[in-house]
Design a protein around this motif. Structure first.
Motif, PDB file in Angstrom:
ATOM      1  N   PRO A  85       0.910  -1.188  -0.025  1.00  0.00           N
ATOM      2  CA  PRO A  85      -0.021  -0.255   0.123  1.00  0.00           C
ATOM      3  C   PRO A  85       0.821   1.307   0.017  1.00  0.00           C
ATOM      4  O   PRO A  85       1.970   1.156   0.444  1.00  0.00           O
ATOM      5  N   TRP A  86       0.572   2.520  -0.587  1.00  0.00           N
ATOM      6  CA  TRP A  86       1.192   3.464  -0.608  1.00  0.00           C
ATOM      7  C   TRP A  86       0.305   4.693  -0.579  1.00  0.00           C
ATOM      8  O   TRP A  86      -0.836   4.726  -0.745  1.00  0.00           O
ATOM      9  N   SER A  87       0.840   5.681  -0.105  1.00  0.00           N
ATOM     10  CA  SER A  87       0.084   7.104   0.026  1.00  0.00           C
ATOM     11  C   SER A  87       1.177   8.043  -0.186  1.00  0.00           C
ATOM     12  O   SER A  87       2.282   8.028   0.056  1.00  0.00           O
ATOM     13  N   TRP A  88       0.553   9.297  -0.589  1.00  0.00           N
ATOM     14  CA  TRP A  88       1.301  10.444  -0.834  1.00  0.00           C
ATOM     15  C   TRP A  88       0.551  11.676  -0.502  1.00  0.00           C
ATOM     16  O   TRP A  88      -0.772  11.925  -0.763  1.00  0.00           O
ATOM     17  N   HIS A  89       1.242  12.756   0.142  1.00  0.00           N
ATOM     18  CA  HIS A  89       0.664  13.890   0.299  1.00  0.00           C
ATOM     19  C   HIS A  89       1.614  15.204   0.417  1.00  0.00           C
ATOM     20  O   HIS A  89       2.360  15.089   0.922  1.00  0.00           O
TER      21      HIS A  89
ATOM     22  N   SER B 237      -3.684  14.754  -1.628  1.00  0.00           N
ATOM     23  CA  SER B 237      -3.066  13.454  -1.287  1.00  0.00           C
ATOM     24  C   SER B 237      -3.673  12.523  -2.322  1.00  0.00           C
ATOM     25  O   SER B 237      -4.572  12.732  -3.275  1.00  0.00           O
ATOM     26  N   GLN B 238      -2.760  11.220  -2.419  1.00  0.00           N
ATOM     27  CA  GLN B 238      -3.204  10.358  -3.132  1.00  0.00           C
ATOM     28  C   GLN B 238      -2.804   9.124  -2.823  1.00  0.00           C
ATOM     29  O   GLN B 238      -1.861   8.809  -1.829  1.00  0.00           O
ATOM     30  N   HIS B 239      -3.338   7.919  -2.868  1.00  0.00           N
ATOM     31  CA  HIS B 239      -3.102   6.642  -2.256  1.00  0.00           C
ATOM     32  C   HIS B 239      -3.327   5.524  -3.137  1.00  0.00           C
ATOM     33  O   HIS B 239      -4.242   5.819  -4.087  1.00  0.00           O
TER      34      HIS B 239
ATOM     35  N   GLN C  68      -2.518   0.885  -4.006  1.00  0.00           N
ATOM     36  CA  GLN C  68      -1.836  -0.314  -3.540  1.00  0.00           C
ATOM     37  C   GLN C  68      -1.367  -1.129  -4.864  1.00  0.00           C
ATOM     38  O   GLN C  68      -2.218  -1.204  -5.894  1.00  0.00           O
TER      39      GLN C  68
ATOM     40  N   ASP D 236      -5.127   3.072  -8.185  1.00  0.00           N
ATOM     41  CA  ASP D 236      -4.600   4.291  -7.670  1.00  0.00           C
ATOM     42  C   ASP D 236      -5.878   5.360  -7.512  1.00  0.00           C
ATOM     43  O   ASP D 236      -6.894   5.240  -8.128  1.00  0.00           O
ATOM     44  N   SER D 237      -5.820   6.173  -6.281  1.00  0.00           N
ATOM     45  CA  SER D 237      -7.020   6.891  -5.823  1.00  0.00           C
ATOM     46  C   SER D 237      -7.461   8.079  -6.854  1.00  0.00           C
ATOM     47  O   SER D 237      -8.378   8.460  -7.238  1.00  0.00           O
TER      48      SER D 237
END
Ligand code: ZN
Length: 242
Positions: free
Chosen positions: A27-31, A36-38, A40, A62-63
């Motif tokens: 799982p990954w997330s970025w902000h 923000s974006q997340h 897996q 991807d969100s």
């Protein structure tokens, strides 16, 4: 017993149950404080339960990539993230070769190799070579059917027609197949794609019925009498005589 999942097998080119020999979820997330974006990524070493090929399977979402649909009853919005799947190796290029050709490998490896090369030539658009391959495949098929090898290809076609193993239309097309090699070599003949496909379909049906279905092969060998050796015709041109 290994865990399984359903996946598109790159060799079968269809959905199969596959063993999972190893997996990793990421799982990954970025902000950046505002946005923000997340998502897996899931990685698997998979083995097809059908053909037993082992392949790498990655699926991810991807969100930022989403679809909206509506609940048919409540009309509420449903947001889904489509899953992107890649495999290594990637699915093989769709082959023109029908599935039953694999069965020939066990019956007559030589005929299988001829058909393999013929389909390769066809898939590469090399129609002259593919047509010569059809002729060779027909010749080999008559050997598998234990038809007298002394006969010419034209005589073999006539014999199959006489004995009722092929119909009138089929015999006409198979005659074109038997002529294909020399026509390409001597008469600047080149099959069109449509023309080739008719020849191919006819030969496929003939091989499938007589070789793959199995029961006809022995019957043909047992019912076709060997023809007496042909009497050589006198050659008209005197300078061609030995
Ligand atoms: Zn498979």
């Amino acid at each position: 017993m290994s865990k399984t999942f359903k996946a598109h097998c790159p060799r079968c080119d269809g959905e199969r149950t596959c063993f999972i020999h190893g997996e990793h979820e990421e799982p990954w997330s970025w902000h950046d404080g505002y946005n923000s974006q997340h998502g897996q990524n899931d990685y698997k070493i998979a083995e097809c339960c059908g053909c037993e090929v082992v392949f790498f399977h990655k699926s991810g979402w991807d969100s930022e990539d989403w679809d909206i649909s509506y609940d048919p009853v409540t009309r509420e919005e449903i947001i889904t993230n489509p899953v992107t799947v890649i495999t290594f190796p990637a699915p093989e290029k769709k082959s023109e070769k029908p599935d039953w050709v694999w069965a020939i490998a066990k019956i007559d490896p030589q005929l299988f190799h001829i058909l393999e090369e013929m389909y390769q030539a066809y898939e590469h658009g090399a129609l002259i070579l593919a047509a010569v391959g059809l002729r060779t495949a027909f010749d080999r098929t008559t050997t598998v059917l234990k038809i007298d090898p002394e006969l010419t290809l034209k005589q073999k076609v006539a014999l199959l027609l006489d004995e009722g193993y092929i119909g009138e239309t089929e015999s006409k097309t198979l005659e074109v197949v038997t002529d294909a090699g020399s026509a390409a070599a001597h008469r600047a003949w080149s099959p069109t794609l449509d023309g080739f496909q008719i020849l191919l379909t006819t030969l496929e049906q003939f091989i499938r019925r007589t070789v793959v279905s199995g029961k006809s092969a022995l019957e043909i060998a047992n019912t076709i009498p060997k023809r007496p050796p042909k009497i050589p015709k006198p050659k008209p041109q005197p300078n061609e005589q030995p």
